[in-house]
Design an enzyme around this catalytic site. Structure first.
Site, PDB file in Angstrom:
ATOM      1  N   ASP A   1      -4.712 -19.902 -29.471  1.00  0.00           N
ATOM      2  CA  ASP A   1      -5.037 -19.161 -30.691  1.00  0.00           C
ATOM      3  C   ASP A   1      -4.198 -17.902 -30.844  1.00  0.00           C
ATOM      4  O   ASP A   1      -4.177 -17.045 -29.974  1.00  0.00           O
ATOM      5  CB  ASP A   1      -6.524 -18.799 -30.715  1.00  0.00           C
TER       6      ASP A   1
ATOM      7  N   ASP B   1      -1.449 -19.564 -24.084  1.00  0.00           N
ATOM      8  CA  ASP B   1      -2.686 -19.550 -24.859  1.00  0.00           C
ATOM      9  C   ASP B   1      -2.456 -20.291 -26.175  1.00  0.00           C
ATOM     10  O   ASP B   1      -1.316 -20.437 -26.627  1.00  0.00           O
ATOM     11  CB  ASP B   1      -3.092 -18.091 -25.121  1.00  0.00           C
TER      12      ASP B   1
END
Length: 152
Positions: A10, A8
Site C-alpha cells: 500500500d 510493502d
C-alpha cells in the site's frame, strides 16, 4: 547469493488513493478515515507509477518478497492482495512474485537486508535491515529507489 528485499504494497507498489477514488460517495462517507475496512477496496487499486517495471528489474538482483499488512477487520483484503499480485505480476511459477507474498502485522520478524515501506508502523521501525522510506525526500518515487538499490 542475492540480498533479501521486502517491498510493502500500500502506497509503495499499490496506489491506495486510486481505490478510494473508485468508491461511491456513500461508501466514502461511511468509511472515512477507515477506507482499508471497505470490503473489496484492495481489488480496486492501480499500481504506483513505475512500480511493476521496477519490481521486475530489482528481481534480477535481489531475492524479492512482498511484505504487507492486511487490515484485521477486513478479511477480503487478504485475498484481494493475493489477487492484485497475480493480476499485475502473473500467477505462474515464472512470476517474480510467485508465492512471495507475506502478510504480517510484525514486519520486524522477517530477516532481510532491505525493506521498502512508506511507514514505520507494524514493526518497520524495528526491522533489522535497512528501511528504505518510500515517499520521503530521499526516496520520493520508484526512480530514486532504483537508483539507490542498483548502485549498491
Amino acid at each position: 547469493m542475492k540480498k533479501i528485499l521486502y517491498i510493502d504494497m500500500d502506497n509503495v507498489i499499490v496506489d491506495f488513493p486510486s481505490g478510494i477514488a473508485k468508491l461511491d460517495e456513500k461508501i466514502r462517507s461511511k468509511f472515512e478515515k477507515h477506507y482499508d475496512e471497505v470490503e473489496g477496496i484492495f481489488s480496486l487499486m492501480d499500481p504506483m507509477p513505475n512500480a511493476i517495471e521496477s519490481v521486475k528489474k530489482l528481481a534480477e538482483y535481489y531475492d524479492i518478497y512482498v511484505l504487507s499488512t492486511a487490515p484485521w477487520n477486513n478479511p477480503s483484503a487478504w485475498i484481494d492482495k493475493i489477487n492484485w499480485i497475480q493480476k499485475y505480476f502473473g500467477k505462474d511459477r515464472d512470476s517474480v512474485l510467485y508465492k512471495r507474498l507475506i502478510l504480517s502485522h510484525h514486519k520486524n520478524l522477517n530477516q532481510g537486508d532491505f525493506l521498502i515501506d512508506d511507514r514505520t508502523r507494524n514493526g518497520v521501525d524495528k526491522f533489522k535491515g535497512e528501511h528504505i522510506h518510500f515517499g520521503t525526500d530521499q526516496f520520493p518515487d520508484w526512480q530514486s529507489v532504483m537508483d539507490y538499490l542498483l548502485d549498491i
